[in-house]
Design an enzyme around this catalytic site. Structure first.
Site, PDB file in Angstrom:
ATOM      1  N   HIS A   1       5.317  -9.229   8.876  1.00 50.26           N
ATOM      2  CA  HIS A   1       4.758  -8.392   7.810  1.00 50.26           C
ATOM      3  C   HIS A   1       5.843  -7.512   7.188  1.00 50.26           C
ATOM      4  O   HIS A   1       5.981  -7.442   5.954  1.00 50.26           O
ATOM      5  CB  HIS A   1       3.633  -7.525   8.385  1.00 50.26           C
ATOM      6  CG  HIS A   1       2.943  -6.665   7.371  1.00 50.26           C
ATOM      7  ND1 HIS A   1       1.718  -7.000   6.821  1.00 50.26           N
ATOM      8  CD2 HIS A   1       3.292  -5.480   6.802  1.00 50.26           C
ATOM      9  CE1 HIS A   1       1.354  -6.063   5.961  1.00 50.26           C
ATOM     10  NE2 HIS A   1       2.294  -5.124   5.942  1.00 50.26           N
ATOM     11  N   GLU A   2       6.621  -6.852   8.035  1.00 49.34           N
ATOM     12  CA  GLU A   2       7.653  -5.938   7.515  1.00 49.34           C
ATOM     13  C   GLU A   2       8.792  -6.709   6.855  1.00 49.34           C
ATOM     14  O   GLU A   2       9.352  -6.247   5.854  1.00 49.34           O
ATOM     15  CB  GLU A   2       8.183  -5.052   8.642  1.00 49.34           C
ATOM     16  CG  GLU A   2       7.120  -4.246   9.381  1.00 49.34           C
ATOM     17  CD  GLU A   2       6.228  -3.409   8.466  1.00 49.34           C
ATOM     18  OE1 GLU A   2       6.668  -3.070   7.343  1.00 49.34           O
ATOM     19  OE2 GLU A   2       5.092  -3.116   8.857  1.00 49.34           O
TER      20      GLU A   2
ATOM     21  N   GLU B   1       1.313  -4.565  -0.204  1.00 44.11           N
ATOM     22  CA  GLU B   1       0.627  -4.779   1.072  1.00 44.11           C
ATOM     23  C   GLU B   1      -0.181  -6.074   1.114  1.00 44.11           C
ATOM     24  O   GLU B   1      -0.293  -6.710   2.161  1.00 44.11           O
ATOM     25  CB  GLU B   1      -0.278  -3.585   1.388  1.00 44.11           C
ATOM     26  CG  GLU B   1       0.469  -2.261   1.540  1.00 44.11           C
ATOM     27  CD  GLU B   1       1.503  -2.290   2.671  1.00 44.11           C
ATOM     28  OE1 GLU B   1       1.525  -3.259   3.444  1.00 44.11           O
ATOM     29  OE2 GLU B   1       2.293  -1.341   2.745  1.00 44.11           O
TER      30      GLU B   1
ATOM     31  N   HIS C   1       8.087  -7.493   3.297  1.00 42.09           N
ATOM     32  CA  HIS C   1       8.268  -6.386   2.355  1.00 42.09           C
ATOM     33  C   HIS C   1       9.665  -6.382   1.716  1.00 42.09           C
ATOM     34  O   HIS C   1       9.865  -5.741   0.682  1.00 42.09           O
ATOM     35  CB  HIS C   1       8.025  -5.051   3.053  1.00 42.09           C
ATOM     36  CG  HIS C   1       6.584  -4.669   3.151  1.00 42.09           C
ATOM     37  ND1 HIS C   1       5.732  -4.722   2.074  1.00 42.09           N
ATOM     38  CD2 HIS C   1       5.841  -4.218   4.210  1.00 42.09           C
ATOM     39  CE1 HIS C   1       4.519  -4.319   2.448  1.00 42.09           C
ATOM     40  NE2 HIS C   1       4.565  -4.018   3.733  1.00 42.09           N
TER      41      HIS C   1
END
Length: 841
Positions: free
Chosen positions: A483-484, A506, A487
């Site tokens: 997930h990170e 997000e 980004h």
């Protein structure tokens, strides 16, 4: 004077008048003092007139530069001089040996991929009443407004950049004559400096350094308000005449909302920026609107026992200034919003691999599909302002795993070595397989203190992870890491032009975390699809509950609707619900955004969809976007768009501009119940419910008879699918426990059997959270210690449990809630503490 705000509202003001003056570069020079819990020093800001002051196009725009073509050329033949000598005592403490080496034409220390050990590693309310119209010369002075909060500003001064030896090369322009005023000369020097071509990035950083150390040439008038710092120079009435380089002397405050002073898991002091709603304005005066995209360089001095980690392209190595004092230096050459700047100072230990491991290779359909497309795109040009861009570097484009380091408190070193070191290369390679070139040249991963209010946070070149991801195997850690990492593309390299459109960051990261994680595990297609369907069901349940228990106005992904992206004439704006503590813990932007992207992928087809995402990243990296930018390009790229019945207007209306569950999602959610992994869980739930019902019927019998009967019933965990029970995936366990939470009553022995069968105290934080909910709901008093431990050690997830402890109106549970809050309140995140306090009091 700043605009008056209604204290009853929870909107966040962005006060900086970016359309008048735009920061292009920050130079920070800071001391970190843990005794006083203060960061003190100077910040020098280099400006260009904003869009309302320019008659032509924005400066510095054009094709980006390949790192492989980086050169360092001094414009004139004279050699570089030593820094000016009449500097302040603070500035004289800073060493910049790296730039001295480059300036003298010595060798570049980068390797073939542009990675360096410690050197150069290059990789957007109404206007203030006191600000005169920039097109006319009124009687009032021009007012520069910066975003600022919880700071003690000591002095503001103009910087005499013309005093820097060798700077005269920047005055050799046909625009300048001998009759130019010194003020215009200084501003022209700054203009020439900030608009240097991208292939002069080393020279640019070199002169930023020495200009930032130049003496002051007059103090400026300033005043501070709740949200802003306002600066003016007497008799300067237009932005173009305002000093383009200013130095601000300031101190942070211990209570400042942008920084968290705390202790790590080993009991050592540390400080980190927390990505709070007010971003970095309590760390340094800045321009917070996303359009104020800038570069920065930072020197931080602190005691030698501390390690300084920061958003920076170089892997900094400390320089010893004197005994017990070290200096750390980082820089960034890719323009990004000031809100992405991150710092963490603590007694971190670097976690290193004990033995050499083979390079990770991701062998799947994505790699071959996209590699050829990447090579074609490298030959084109980028759409962002000029900076040393990795997307134009063939070596960077083929780099599956970028250099990375892992830091943690000493007590978590072994756990990180066991879990994180193996996962990071797998997840980075998976991300590259899907999206291609990594936007950033390196990354640090830090395990932050237990009071961190999220499972993770991504910033340029650094990821914060909660300690909660380190327990119960690799699943939670791997998915959060994916997930990170996502980004880096969506949220950092591509940002939202309007902060209210959080789903752009997000929603994409949530969608891509599943895709990355499946590739990282090298799952067969069918198995990956089943796991993603299971995850979709869990997220559907979460979104359904959130919609039922939150205000409608907080459920809209584009709260500004047709006004999205609009700002005032000066560039200021207000972020709707930006200070609402409740919104911070909502996941509607994550979930609705995820389901929108999933729905589009399903209609278009995954292969076509991922190919489009790669094109989108190639086109928009380094830029800010609105929702319609993504949607228009998507539909233009798909010839069959009419057949799918898709239109930008329909998508915005159904998914982005309305509250509640989108109608298309209501039609899709039925299919997830048919997933094989979900059916397995449903079978187990049925079995446990039946066992519970039979056990309750026997409660009036004698204890011995009851125990015999229960053993026969509980024997289901031995005689029926015991192998499958022990092999349930973490997400299956979450669904199992959530389903059992819907039961009105589970008897004590069923809870005991559940705990032993699935080893619930050893599972990851997502599973243990649901287990704690069961413990609280059924007043399983002998396991209250697990709830207490969770509230103290897993603060990123424990806020909701406080409400569960209070709602039952049970004295023991409420006492436990008060006890845990009292033990953690002082170090708890401000928004978390506010929400919990409202639950308890």
């Amino acid at each position: 004077m700043e605009t008056k705000l209604d204290p009853a509202k929870d909107d966040l003001p962005l006060m900086a008048n970016t359309r008048h003056m735009l920061v292009k570069h920050y130079v920070l020079d800071l001391d970190v003092d843990f005794k006083s819990q203060v960061i003190e020093g100077t910040i020098v800001l280099f400006f260009e007139p904003g869009s309302r002051c320019k008659k032509g196009g924005s400066a510095g725009e054009g094709a980006c530069l390949s790192q492989s073509d980086e050169t360092f050329k001094i414009r004139a033949s004279e050699p570089c001089h030593s820094p000016v000598t009449n500097l302040s005592a603070r500035s004289s403490k800073t060493g910049y040996n790296d730039f001295s080496v480059c300036a003298k034409g010595e060798k570049d220390t980068s390797d073939k991929n542009g990675n360096h050990s410690n050197g150069e590693q290059a990789s957007g309310i109404s206007s203030s009443k006191n600000c005169c119209d920039i097109e006319t010369h009124g009687s009032e002075d021009f007012l520069l407004v910066l975003d600022c909060c919880d700071l003690s500003v000591l002095k503001v001064e103009e910087v005499d950049v013309a005093a820097v030896p060798g700077i005269e090369k920047f005055t050799r322009s046909a625009k300048l004559t001998d009759a130019e005023e010194l003020r215009n000369l200084r501003n022209q020097i700054v203009h020439e400096l900030v608009t240097l071509p991208a292939d002069h990035w080393r020279e640019q950083l070199y002169y930023y350094t020495y200009c930032s150390q130049a003496p002051g040439c007059g103090e400026l008038l300033f005043s501070t308000g709740t949200w802003s710092l306002e600066i003016r120079k007497a008799e300067v009435q237009a932005p173009r005449d305002f000093p383009h380089a200013i130095r601000i002397w300031y101190k942070t405050k211990p209570e400042g909302r942008s920084v968290t002073w705390t202790t790590d898991q080993s009991g050592r002091p540390c400080v980190y920026t927390m990505g709070s709603p007010i971003n970095n304005r309590a760390l340094f005066p800045c321009q917070e609107p996303p359009v104020a995209m800038s570069t920065w360089q930072t020197t931080v001095r602190t005691a030698s026992s501390f390690v300084v980690l920061m958003s920076g392209e170089n892997s900094a190595e400390p320089a010893q200034l004197q005994e017990g004092l070290l200096s750390w230096y980082y820089y960034v050459t890719m323009p990004m919003p000031a809100s992405t700047f991150t710092i963490a100072v603590g007694c971190w230990t670097e976690v290193k691999q004990e033995s050499h491991t083979a390079d990770v290779q991701i062998n799947n359909e994505f790699s071959s599909l996209f590699s050829r497309a990447d090579l074609r795109l490298i030959k084109g040009s980028c759409g962002h302002v000029a900076y040393p861009c990795r997307f134009q570097n063939p070596a960077a484009s083929s780099q599956l795993v970028i250099p990375h380091r892992v830091f943690a408190p000493w007590c978590l070193k072994d756990r990180c070595a066991e879990i994180l070191l193996e996962l990071i290369p797998q997840c980075l390679s998976a991300a590259h397989a899907i999206l291609g070139t990594h936007p950033f040249s390196r990354i640090d991963v830090l395990i932050v203190p237990s009071n961190f209010s999220s499972l993770g946070m991504a910033s340029p070149h650094i990821i914060f992870l909660s300690q909660s991801v380190l327990t119960g195997g690799s699943h939670l850690c791997g998915t959060r890491l994916c997930h990170e990492i996502a980004h880096a593309w969506f949220g950092l390299a591509i940002g939202a032009r309007d902060w209210t459109e959080e789903w752009i960051s997000e929603g994409f990261a949530t969608y891509l975390e599943d895709v990355f994680w499946a590739v990282a595990q090298q799952l067969p297609h069918d198995e990956a699809r089943e796991q993603q369907e299971l995850k979709a069901l869990l997220r559907w349940r979460r979104l359904r509950d959130e919609v039922q228990n939150s205000k409608e106005e907080l459920q809209v992904l584009r709260p500004n609707k047709e006004n999205t992206g609009e700002v005032s004439e000066s560039g200021t704006c207000i972020i709707k619900h930006g200070l609402n503590a409740e919104k911070i813990f909502m996941q509607v932007h994550y979930l609705k955004g995820y389901f929108l992207l999933q729905s589009l992928a399903k209609k278009i087809g995954e292969a076509t969809y991922f190919e489009f995402l790669r094109k989108f990243v190639q086109k928009f990296h380094g830029q800010l976007i609105l929702s319609q930018d993504f949607l228009y390009m998507l539909l233009e790229d798909i010839p069959e768009q009419k057949g799918y019945g898709l239109s930008v207007e329909n998508i915005i209306g159904a998914w982005l501009d309305t509250s509640g569950i989108p109608k298309p999602l209501l039609e899709e959610c039925q299919s997830w119940d048919q997933c094989r992994l979900v059916q397995q869980v449903n079978d187990e739930v049925t079995k446990w419910i039946q066992a519970n019902q039979r056990a309750r019927k026997r409660t009036k019998r004698k204890r011995r008879q009851d125990e015999v009967a229960f053993r026969k019933l509980a024997g289901l965990s031995v005689t029926l699918k015991i192998f499958q029970l022990e092999q349930l995936l973490p997400d299956q366990l979450v669904l199992l426990l959530e389903s059992l939470l819907e039961e009105k009553m589970l008897c004590l022995r069923i809870l005991q059997c559940l705990e032993k069968t699935y080893h619930l105290d050893e599972q990851d934080a997502e599973v243990r959270h649901r287990w704690c909910e069961l413990v609280v709901k059924h007043k399983y008093t002998t396991r209250y210690a697990e709830v207490e431990k969770f509230l103290k050690e897993d603060q990123a997830m424990g806020v909701y449990l406080y409400g569960e402890l209070m709602v039952n109106e049970d004295a023991k549970q409420q006492e436990l809630a008060y006890k845990c809050f009292a033990a953690t309140q002082k170090q708890m995140d401000v928004s978390s503490a506010k929400v919990v306090a409202e639950m308890l009091f």
